[in-house]
Design an enzyme around this catalytic site. Structure first.
Site, PDB file in Angstrom:
ATOM      1  N   ASP A  30       0.863  -1.185   0.000  1.00  0.00           N
ATOM      2  CA  ASP A  30       0.000   0.000   0.000  1.00  0.00           C
ATOM      3  C   ASP A  30       0.896   1.230   0.000  1.00  0.00           C
ATOM      4  O   ASP A  30       2.003   1.213   0.543  1.00  0.00           O
ATOM      5  CB  ASP A  30      -0.926   0.024   1.228  1.00  0.00           C
ATOM      6  CG  ASP A  30      -2.158   0.882   0.995  1.00  0.00           C
ATOM      7  OD1 ASP A  30      -3.261   0.322   0.811  1.00  0.00           O
ATOM      8  OD2 ASP A  30      -2.011   2.136   0.972  1.00  0.00           O
ATOM      9  N   CYS A 266     -19.574   1.361  -1.893  1.00  0.00           N
ATOM     10  CA  CYS A 266     -19.836   0.695  -3.186  1.00  0.00           C
ATOM     11  C   CYS A 266     -21.103   1.168  -3.893  1.00  0.00           C
ATOM     12  O   CYS A 266     -21.017   1.776  -4.957  1.00  0.00           O
ATOM     13  CB  CYS A 266     -19.889  -0.812  -2.982  1.00  0.00           C
ATOM     14  SG  CYS A 266     -18.292  -1.487  -2.521  1.00  0.00           S
TER      15      CYS A 266
HETATM   16  P1  NAD Z   1     -10.029   1.294   0.553  1.00  0.00           P
HETATM   17  O1  NAD Z   1     -10.071   2.774   0.406  1.00  0.00           O
HETATM   18  O2  NAD Z   1     -10.404   0.691   1.861  1.00  0.00           O
HETATM   19  O3  NAD Z   1      -8.562   0.770   0.198  1.00  0.00           O
HETATM   20  C1  NAD Z   1      -7.851   1.131  -0.952  1.00  0.00           C
HETATM   21  C2  NAD Z   1      -6.376   1.135  -0.594  1.00  0.00           C
HETATM   22  O4  NAD Z   1      -5.620   1.315  -1.794  1.00  0.00           O
HETATM   23  C3  NAD Z   1      -5.984   2.282   0.345  1.00  0.00           C
HETATM   24  O5  NAD Z   1      -5.318   1.755   1.469  1.00  0.00           O
HETATM   25  C4  NAD Z   1      -5.038   3.144  -0.506  1.00  0.00           C
HETATM   26  O6  NAD Z   1      -4.001   3.726   0.257  1.00  0.00           O
HETATM   27  C5  NAD Z   1      -4.490   2.117  -1.478  1.00  0.00           C
HETATM   28  N1  NAD Z   1      -3.946   2.668  -2.729  1.00  0.00           N
HETATM   29  C6  NAD Z   1      -4.517   3.584  -3.555  1.00  0.00           C
HETATM   30  N2  NAD Z   1      -3.716   3.771  -4.627  1.00  0.00           N
HETATM   31  C7  NAD Z   1      -2.635   2.966  -4.478  1.00  0.00           C
HETATM   32  C8  NAD Z   1      -1.485   2.698  -5.269  1.00  0.00           C
HETATM   33  N3  NAD Z   1      -1.305   3.294  -6.447  1.00  0.00           N
HETATM   34  N4  NAD Z   1      -0.567   1.811  -4.794  1.00  0.00           N
HETATM   35  C9  NAD Z   1      -0.760   1.189  -3.607  1.00  0.00           C
HETATM   36  N5  NAD Z   1      -1.848   1.397  -2.820  1.00  0.00           N
HETATM   37  C10 NAD Z   1      -2.783   2.265  -3.265  1.00  0.00           C
HETATM   38  O7  NAD Z   1     -10.942   0.709  -0.605  1.00  0.00           O
HETATM   39  P2  NAD Z   1     -11.814  -0.635  -0.564  1.00  0.00           P
HETATM   40  O8  NAD Z   1     -13.077  -0.397   0.152  1.00  0.00           O
HETATM   41  O9  NAD Z   1     -10.930  -1.751  -0.174  1.00  0.00           O
HETATM   42  O10 NAD Z   1     -12.190  -0.777  -2.114  1.00  0.00           O
HETATM   43  C11 NAD Z   1     -11.231  -1.135  -3.067  1.00  0.00           C
HETATM   44  C12 NAD Z   1     -11.935  -1.445  -4.372  1.00  0.00           C
HETATM   45  O11 NAD Z   1     -12.761  -2.607  -4.209  1.00  0.00           O
HETATM   46  C13 NAD Z   1     -12.882  -0.346  -4.848  1.00  0.00           C
HETATM   47  O12 NAD Z   1     -12.852  -0.294  -6.245  1.00  0.00           O
HETATM   48  C14 NAD Z   1     -14.241  -0.807  -4.367  1.00  0.00           C
HETATM   49  O13 NAD Z   1     -15.289  -0.316  -5.154  1.00  0.00           O
HETATM   50  C15 NAD Z   1     -14.117  -2.306  -4.542  1.00  0.00           C
HETATM   51  N6  NAD Z   1     -14.971  -3.089  -3.650  1.00  0.00           N
HETATM   52  C16 NAD Z   1     -15.142  -2.706  -2.351  1.00  0.00           C
HETATM   53  C17 NAD Z   1     -15.932  -3.469  -1.506  1.00  0.00           C
HETATM   54  C18 NAD Z   1     -16.140  -3.050  -0.061  1.00  0.00           C
HETATM   55  O14 NAD Z   1     -17.048  -3.582   0.580  1.00  0.00           O
HETATM   56  N7  NAD Z   1     -15.342  -2.135   0.475  1.00  0.00           N
HETATM   57  C19 NAD Z   1     -16.538  -4.644  -1.976  1.00  0.00           C
HETATM   58  C20 NAD Z   1     -16.320  -5.025  -3.297  1.00  0.00           C
HETATM   59  C21 NAD Z   1     -15.535  -4.240  -4.134  1.00  0.00           C
END
Ligand code: NAD
Length: 438
Positions: A30, A266
């Site tokens: 991350d 989401c």
């Molecule tokens: P989040 O914000 O909790 O986590 C994303 C992480 O990615 C953060 O820690 C951020 O620092 C890191 N990041 C961003 N750019 C980066 C890079 N270039 N290199 C390394 N790290 C980087 O997000 P999330 O809730 O885990 O969601 C992630 C994806 O999954 C989204 O597209 C979301 O729509 C999808 N999703 C989320 C859920 C959910 O319930 N949260 C369920 C299904 C799908």
């Protein structure tokens, strides 16, 4: 099998920990140094049930590591999952900056064939753009390397994410090469052995499956909320209506819970992004647009319900129980409760709040909101004119109403999750208001 995860948030961390618990060697990367420092010390940056034990177990067996170094993550594995956040841009389209950033960084340091698996939710067509971005990044370094792009959307739900990942109901693989398909099937070998259906399709279709699924679920919630409002007008009980509807196998009982509207990271953003995508192609997505509008109105209606129950908001003390967008998570992103609280504060109410896990996030994200944070549900309710049950955490399922009666100023209970039987609460001497029921 070695796996790298790029983006260690709710999805990335759960994916990494679960794959590691299934025996894979996982390195989670991350760009957030603070997050990785915490994880290296065994401290979870998020709350998700059952994640802590699994994390401890995996780190003890040295099958799980954390890094901020993309080079290390790319070297570690031939399969890299991109699980970065994909928020909404001002024009309602999806911000793909993090996805392209991660893909470009992978291309910038890879020295052998890699499979790049996108698990972030992205608009149909993104896989193709990711491929172009990676080719561009390789070309600037005058290099040519083979790589595979895969779309593998994630369907886990916060609050039950570990269970959902391990017991996933379907695995969608959008890919262009047999090699990539077989490698991803190997990653999910355990789930596939348990007869989990696998849908193999092309990348753009896999991307669309995720958006279409979230839009459908959001529509289901929006529709039942609208039906609940009409039930209130005609005296029907929406909970019985839901039971009756759910018995029809074409409808099914899930996602028919009337409430304050959907939130989280989401549904709102994915429906917005699909609207944005359609509009950018000159198509007006009438149904999708109305899902968003009805959800916004639902929060306003709930605030109005509260105001009506206590004859206006000015100077009233309101206790709000639950801040997260649903129980079982500390995630407050787009929580409908926040929209409701803002309306209550605009109406000059004094608002006390309590949430088992989400208060730190709330303080950090909304430092300007004049809320009184309380240490438990009962402290929040002291001298209140109204108690609002906003998120149905388990610990709110057996509130001691006899005790509440002795500490509140007015016995008004607004149950935005229909968690209680109205007659029971009324018998205990409270004015009870649910959503769509008498
Ligand atoms: P989040 O914000 O909790 O986590 C994303 C992480 O990615 C953060 O820690 C951020 O620092 C890191 N990041 C961003 N750019 C980066 C890079 N270039 N290199 C390394 N790290 C980087 O997000 P999330 O809730 O885990 O969601 C992630 C994806 O999954 C989204 O597209 C979301 O729509 C999808 N999703 C989320 C859920 C959910 O319930 N949260 C369920 C299904 C799908």
């Amino acid at each position: 099998m070695n796996i790298s995860i790029i983006g260690t948030g709710y999805v990335g961390l759960v994916t990494g920990v679960c794959l590691s618990s299934l025996g894979m060697n996982v390195l989670c990367c991350d760009s957030d140094h603070e997050k990785i420092a915490k994880l290296k010390k065994g401290v979870l940056p998020i709350y998700e049930p059952n994640l802590e034990n699994l994390l401890d177990n995996c780190t003890k067996h040295e099958r799980l590591g954390f890094t901020t170094d993309i080079n290390e993550a790319v070297d570690h594995s031939d399969i890299l999952f991109i699980t970065v956040n994909t928020p909404t841009l001002e024009d309602n389209t999806c911000d793909l900056h993090n996805v392209f950033g991660a893909a470009g960084a992978i291309a910038g340091c890879m020295t052998s064939r890699k499979i790049i698996v996108n698990k972030s939710t992205v608009p149909p067509g993104t896989g193709r753009k990711v491929r172009e971005e990676m080719i561009r990044a390789l070309e600037t370094q005058h290099r040519q390397l083979e790589f595979d792009i895969v779309s593998n959307p994630e369907f886990l739900r916060e609050g039950t994410a570990v269970y959902d990942f391990i017991n996933t109901k379907r695995i969608v693989i959008g890919a262009e090469s047999e090699y990539a398909i077989s490698m991803i099937k190997e990653v999910y070998r355990d789930q596939i052995q348990c007869n989990t259906p696998v849908l193999v399709t092309d990348i753009v279709t896999a991307e669309m499956i995720k958006y279409a699924s979230n839009s459908f679920l959001a529509a289901k919630i929006g529709l039942i909320n609208e039906i609940a409002g009409i039930c209130e007008l005609c005296g029907a009980d929406v909970m019985e209506v839901v039971r009756g509807m759910g018995l029809d196998s074409r409808i099914g009982p899930e996602f028919l819970n009337p409430g304050p509207g959907f939130g989280g990271s989401c549904f709102p953003k994915d429906v917005r992004a699909l609207c944005g995508l359609a509009e950018s192609q000159g198509v007006v997505p009438v149904i999708l647009n109305s899902i968003l509008e009805s959800n916004k109105q639902q929060a306003e209606k709930m605030a109005m319900k509260i105001s009506n129950a206590i004859n206006g908001l000015d100077g009233r003390k309101i206790a709000v129980l639950g801040l997260s967008f649903k129980p079982g998570t500390d995630d407050i992103r787009e929580s409908p409760t926040i929209s409701i609280i803002k309306i209550l504060l605009d109406g000059k109410a004094n608002v006390s709040v309590y949430d088992p896990k989400a208060m730190e996030n709330m303080k950090q994200e909304y430092p300007g909101l004049p809320l009184k944070y309380c240490s438990d549900a009962y402290s929040a309710c002291i001298q209140s004119d109204c108690i609002v049950l906003a998120a149905d955490w388990k610990e709110f399922s057996c509130l001691d109403f006899k005790k509440l009666k002795t500490i509140v100023r007015k016995t008004v209970f607004i149950d935005l999750r229909n968690a209680y039987e109205p007659s029971r609460i009324k018998d205990l001497g409270f004015i009870y208001e649910g959503v769509g029921r008498k």
